[in-house]
Structure formats: C-alpha cells, structure tokens
Design a protein around this motif. Structure first.
Motif, short mmCIF file in Angstrom:
data_model
loop_
_atom_site.label_atom_id
_atom_site.label_comp_id
_atom_site.label_asym_id
_atom_site.label_seq_id
_atom_site.Cartn_x
_atom_site.Cartn_y
_atom_site.Cartn_z
N ALA A 152 0.85 -1.19 0.00
CA ALA A 152 0.00 0.00 0.00
C ALA A 152 0.89 1.25 0.00
CB ALA A 152 -0.91 0.00 1.23
N PRO A 153 1.49 1.57 -1.14
CA PRO A 153 2.43 2.69 -1.20
C PRO A 153 1.74 4.04 -0.95
CG PRO A 153 2.00 1.82 -3.38
CD PRO A 153 1.32 0.91 -2.41
N SER A 154 2.52 4.95 -0.44
CA SER A 154 2.01 6.30 -0.14
C SER A 154 1.85 7.12 -1.41
CB SER A 154 3.00 7.01 0.79
OG SER A 154 4.20 7.26 0.06
N GLY A 155 1.23 8.26 -1.28
CA GLY A 155 1.09 9.18 -2.41
C GLY A 155 2.45 9.61 -2.95
N ASP A 156 3.41 9.81 -2.06
CA ASP A 156 4.76 10.19 -2.50
C ASP A 156 5.40 9.08 -3.33
OD1 ASP A 156 4.58 12.62 -1.22
OD2 ASP A 156 5.63 11.95 0.58
N THR A 157 5.20 7.83 -2.91
CA THR A 157 5.75 6.71 -3.66
C THR A 157 5.12 6.64 -5.05
OG1 THR A 157 6.16 5.44 -1.65
CG2 THR A 157 6.06 4.20 -3.70
#
Length: 77
Positions: free
Chosen positions: A31-36
C-alpha cells in the motif's frame, strides 16, 4: 525442548519486534504512499510508445514482484 523454552522473554520480545517491523515493511510495499506513487508515475516510460506507464500497471508489476519476493526468503529490502 521447544524454541520458546530455549529463549528468554527478552529474546522473544526482540523477535516479535523484528516480525512486526517486517510486517510493516510488507504492508507499506503493498500500500504505497502518495509520495511513492508520484515517484514512480513519472519515471516509468513504455519504451515502445514513449508514454508514461499508468499507476494501475505499476501497481500490478509491484504486486508480481512482491509475490515472487514472498517465495524467496533470501530477498532483502
């Protein structure tokens, strides 16, 4: 004598902490972050069309990599 009987409470607590850290790393990978997402979206380009690859395609590729890594116990982050 079981593994648990051979180790102290401190050993068990340390092992639990290791497992919790590993679980968190795996959750973050799934579940990657928005930054990722932002980092990957602009960097992956289809070499045939020269177009940016969609996030859904990147997510599918990452899921395949994660599944393969789960089969290989020697994989490091």
């Amino acid at each position: 004598m079981s593994w648990y009987q051979k180790h102290t409470k401190a050993d068990l607590a340390a092992r639990i902490a290791e497992l919790e850290a590993e679980a968190e790393r795996l959750r973050e990978a799934l579940a990657p972050s928005g930054d990722t997402k932002a980092d990957y979206i602009g960097e992956i380009i289809d070499p045939d069309t020269r177009k940016t690859v969609s996030w859904s395609a990147i997510k599918m590729i990452m899921a395949m990599i994660s599944a393969r890594a789960a089969l290989n116990k020697d994989t490091t982050p």
